[in-house]
Design a protein around this motif. Structure first.
Motif, PDB file in Angstrom:
ATOM      1  N   TYR A  82      35.775  27.741   9.922  1.00  0.00           N
ATOM      2  CA  TYR A  82      34.451  27.180  10.210  1.00  0.00           C
ATOM      3  C   TYR A  82      34.596  25.789  10.816  1.00  0.00           C
ATOM      4  CZ  TYR A  82      29.963  24.924   9.699  1.00  0.00           C
ATOM      5  OH  TYR A  82      28.815  24.235   9.968  1.00  0.00           O
ATOM      6  N   GLU A  83      35.431  24.975  10.205  1.00  0.00           N
ATOM      7  CA  GLU A  83      35.608  23.598  10.649  1.00  0.00           C
ATOM      8  C   GLU A  83      36.070  23.554  12.106  1.00  0.00           C
ATOM      9  OE1 GLU A  83      37.945  20.738   8.159  1.00  0.00           O
ATOM     10  OE2 GLU A  83      39.231  20.827   9.924  1.00  0.00           O
ATOM     11  N   SER A 125      27.610  14.504  14.574  1.00  0.00           N
ATOM     12  CA  SER A 125      27.786  15.961  14.493  1.00  0.00           C
ATOM     13  C   SER A 125      29.069  16.298  13.757  1.00  0.00           C
ATOM     14  CB  SER A 125      27.761  16.600  15.887  1.00  0.00           C
ATOM     15  OG  SER A 125      28.882  16.232  16.654  1.00  0.00           O
ATOM     16  N   SER A 182      36.027  25.977  14.478  1.00  0.00           N
ATOM     17  CA  SER A 182      35.092  26.580  15.434  1.00  0.00           C
ATOM     18  C   SER A 182      33.868  25.688  15.641  1.00  0.00           C
ATOM     19  CB  SER A 182      34.686  27.990  15.012  1.00  0.00           C
ATOM     20  OG  SER A 182      34.066  27.985  13.762  1.00  0.00           O
ATOM     21  N   SER A 183      33.372  25.054  14.588  1.00  0.00           N
ATOM     22  CA  SER A 183      32.228  24.153  14.767  1.00  0.00           C
ATOM     23  C   SER A 183      32.656  22.884  15.507  1.00  0.00           C
ATOM     24  CB  SER A 183      31.566  23.822  13.426  1.00  0.00           C
ATOM     25  OG  SER A 183      32.455  23.205  12.548  1.00  0.00           O
ATOM     26  N   VAL A 196      30.494  19.272  10.912  1.00  0.00           N
ATOM     27  CA  VAL A 196      31.827  19.859  11.005  1.00  0.00           C
ATOM     28  C   VAL A 196      32.612  19.630   9.719  1.00  0.00           C
ATOM     29  CG1 VAL A 196      34.034  19.818  12.234  1.00  0.00           C
ATOM     30  CG2 VAL A 196      31.883  19.649  13.513  1.00  0.00           C
TER      31      VAL A 196
END
Length: 114
Positions: A57-58, A106, A60-61, A111
């Protein structure tokens, strides 16, 4: 780390535009992408060393928000240089400054979850 990577982005851009004669749009994309990669590793190592999210997740975000930042950066420099007739170096400097605010918040909130 953000200031270091922003300075790296600008210096690489300036080198490409002023000394190598690279078209400012290509130089913007190249220098920004290199700075994004550098920023990820430095930020992950020294700023947000732990995250409440999984690596998948980290990462890809991070990539997603970095691409948004790249598009913002490119859009702003095009606006500054093409519409306002600003010097490309000054346009890049202003674009970096404005997009840095988006990038920091962001990454911090969405993230790395801090």
């Amino acid at each position: 780390m953000g200031a270091f990577c922003a300075a790296f982005d600008f210096l690489l851009y300036a080198l490409m535009v002023e000394f190598l004669g690279v078209y400012y749009v290509f130089a913007t994309v190249f220098s920004t992408v290199i700075a994004i990669v550098l920023n990820y590793f430095l930020t992950r190592k020294w700023v947000f060393s732990s995250s409440k999210y999984s690596f998948k997740y980290e990462f890809s975000s991070f990539v997603l928000f970095s691409l948004v930042g790249l598009l913002l950066n490119l859009g702003l420099i095009l606006l500054f240089v093409e519409k306002i007739q600003m010097n490309p170096l000054l346009g890049k400097l202003l674009a970096i400054g404005l997009v840095s605010v988006f990038n920091y918040f962001s990454k911090k909130k969405l993230v790395f979850g801090e």
